[in-house]
Design an enzyme around this catalytic site. Structure first.
Site, mmCIF file in Angstrom:
data_model
loop_
_atom_site.group_PDB
_atom_site.id
_atom_site.type_symbol
_atom_site.label_atom_id
_atom_site.label_comp_id
_atom_site.label_asym_id
_atom_site.label_seq_id
_atom_site.Cartn_x
_atom_site.Cartn_y
_atom_site.Cartn_z
ATOM 1 N N PRO A 16 0.854 -1.197 0.000
ATOM 2 C CA PRO A 16 0.000 0.000 0.000
ATOM 3 C C PRO A 16 0.881 1.234 0.000
ATOM 4 O O PRO A 16 1.801 1.351 0.822
ATOM 5 C CB PRO A 16 -0.785 -0.132 1.319
ATOM 6 C CG PRO A 16 0.063 -1.002 2.187
ATOM 7 C CD PRO A 16 0.807 -1.927 1.276
ATOM 8 N N GLN A 69 -6.189 -1.540 3.578
ATOM 9 C CA GLN A 69 -5.373 -1.162 4.722
ATOM 10 C C GLN A 69 -6.037 -0.027 5.486
ATOM 11 O O GLN A 69 -6.438 0.974 4.899
ATOM 12 C CB GLN A 69 -3.961 -0.729 4.322
ATOM 13 C CG GLN A 69 -3.099 -0.487 5.565
ATOM 14 C CD GLN A 69 -1.685 -0.062 5.273
ATOM 15 O OE1 GLN A 69 -1.455 1.043 4.795
ATOM 16 N NE2 GLN A 69 -0.717 -0.929 5.569
ATOM 17 N N CYS A 99 3.699 3.170 9.060
ATOM 18 C CA CYS A 99 3.902 4.463 8.411
ATOM 19 C C CYS A 99 4.510 5.461 9.380
ATOM 20 O O CYS A 99 3.992 5.647 10.491
ATOM 21 C CB CYS A 99 2.585 4.996 7.870
ATOM 22 S SG CYS A 99 2.745 6.576 7.012
ATOM 23 N N HIS A 173 8.131 -4.708 7.504
ATOM 24 C CA HIS A 173 9.124 -3.880 6.824
ATOM 25 C C HIS A 173 10.381 -3.964 7.670
ATOM 26 O O HIS A 173 10.397 -3.495 8.814
ATOM 27 C CB HIS A 173 8.631 -2.446 6.710
ATOM 28 C CG HIS A 173 9.534 -1.565 5.904
ATOM 29 N ND1 HIS A 173 9.076 -0.477 5.187
ATOM 30 C CD2 HIS A 173 10.872 -1.593 5.682
ATOM 31 C CE1 HIS A 173 10.090 0.123 4.576
ATOM 32 N NE2 HIS A 173 11.191 -0.552 4.879
ATOM 33 N N GLY A 215 13.129 -2.887 0.607
ATOM 34 C CA GLY A 215 14.368 -3.014 -0.158
ATOM 35 C C GLY A 215 14.377 -4.083 -1.231
ATOM 36 O O GLY A 215 15.433 -4.348 -1.809
ATOM 37 N N GLY A 235 7.163 -2.704 -3.093
ATOM 38 C CA GLY A 235 6.520 -1.408 -3.209
ATOM 39 C C GLY A 235 6.946 -0.628 -4.425
ATOM 40 O O GLY A 235 6.443 -0.835 -5.527
ATOM 41 N N ARG A 236 7.904 0.280 -4.243
ATOM 42 C CA ARG A 236 8.256 1.230 -5.304
ATOM 43 C C ARG A 236 8.739 0.556 -6.581
ATOM 44 O O ARG A 236 8.470 1.040 -7.685
ATOM 45 C CB ARG A 236 9.317 2.196 -4.784
ATOM 46 C CG ARG A 236 8.771 3.232 -3.802
ATOM 47 C CD ARG A 236 9.891 3.930 -3.062
ATOM 48 N NE ARG A 236 10.541 3.033 -2.114
ATOM 49 C CZ ARG A 236 11.745 3.233 -1.598
ATOM 50 N NH1 ARG A 236 12.444 4.304 -1.964
ATOM 51 N NH2 ARG A 236 12.261 2.386 -0.733
#
Length: 337
Positions: A16, A69, A99, A173, A215, A235-236
């Site tokens: 998310p 989420q 977050c 994470h 990562g 993610g990214r």
């Protein structure tokens, strides 16, 4: 829940991400992978309940499997949010305990809750009760610790306390979050990764399912991590290069050989959705901003991004802009980075 009962889709998921994983982004990602688990942006429980913002739960059934989420720290509010979401088709409802943004901290949720495992346990117990028998599974996404916490102590203690309240699946994470001194962006990269700690926590708790986040930049890395974890969340990298990450994702999820999905196919498979959205008043740029990375590493990728970025903002822009951008992408295999 036995560890081997981890949902198949959770073997590979897309994280998310605020301002990124909206319904247009998720629909585009779904064209690459039919089976990977997708997540909504974080939705605050108070915004959903007090704001009567039922529209925040809207999504297309084609996005499934999809997880919602939630952010919050009030057990009653979170339970009410889960009750609103139950029956909407979500595969799971995830509580954000990771977050690090100032806005999230000011609302007493996100990563700062790593300091309050008892409160998180109360929250998830209320959420599980609201989900009910046969409802969506309640999961937690967290960090390995915050600020001056010792992750080797903080993470196991947090997991055990929350697991005692009924949670059986965690997404970790593998970085600390520094709530003071680092920006949210820096918190994604600066604190060192500790995959071994997360693996140790998982190995010591065979009744829990633990997925790894943080990562992970390639599909090869994801495959390697599945030797030690029940799932991998990316993610990214999935956002910026969806073809490389998601184009072959279904092989990881299902364990079966799958024909890789090309970005050309994924883009054109979006056309019916885009046409319907335009009729409903959605502007083209709201959709294609999530498609800019489709041809990352390919000759013509820069022209693709430029044509979409400039053409999609024009009044009345439609599929012709995307076709023009596609024409600028040179055929051939991806160029070396």
């Amino acid at each position: 829940m036995r560890r081997d009962a981890t949902p198949e889709a959770a073997r590979l998921s897309v994280a998310p991400m605020m301002d990124w994983t909206d319904r247009h982004c998720r629909m585009f990602h779904r064209q690459f992978s039919r089976h990977a688990l997708l997540y909504t942006e974080m939705v605050t429980a108070s915004g959903l309940v007090i704001g009567e913002a039922d529209w925040l739960l809207d999504h297309d059934a084609a996005e499934h499997p999809l997880a919602l989420q939630l952010g919050g720290s009030d057990p009653d509010m979170l339970a009410r949010a889960v009750a609103m979401a139950r029956g909407r088709g979500f595969a799971e409802i995830n509580l954000n305990v990771g977050c690090p943004s100032d806005r999230v901290q000011s609302g007493r949720f996100g990563a700062c809750l790593m300091r309050e495992p008892g409160l998180v346990a109360d929250c998830v117990a209320a959420m599980i009760g609201a989900a009910g028998e046969g409802g969506p599974e309640i999961t937690v996404k967290c960090r390995i610790g915050v600020d001056d916490q010792d992750p080797a102590e903080a993470l196991p203690a947090f997991v055990d306390r929350v697991a005692a309240a009924g949670v059986r699946r965690f997404i970790v994470h593998a970085r600390k979050a520094w709530l003071e001194g680092l920006s949210p962006k820096e918190n994604r990269d600066v604190p060192p990764l500790d995959y071994d700690l997360v693996a140790w926590v998982r190995a010591a708790r065979p009744d829990l399912s633990v997925s790894l986040n943080g990562g992970i930049a390639t599909l090869a890395e994801a495959r390697a991590h599945l030797d030690r974890f029940d799932g991998v969340m990316i993610g990214r990298a999935a956002y910026h290069d969806p073809a490389a990450i998601l184009g072959r994702a279904d092989e990881i999820v299902t364990g079966c050989a799958c024909e890789p999905v090309t970005p050309e196919a994924a883009v054109r498979d979006m056309y019916p959705y885009i046409e319907d959205a335009l009729v409903r008043g959605v502007r083209l740029n709201q959709i294609v901003r999530h498609m800019l990375g489709a041809f990352a590493g390919r000759p013509g990728a820069r022209a693709w991004r430029r044509i979409l970025s400039t053409g999609a903002v024009r009044p009345g822009a439609g599929l012709e802009v995307i076709e023009a951008a596609l024409a600028a992408v040179e055929p051939g295999r991806a160029a070396a980075e």
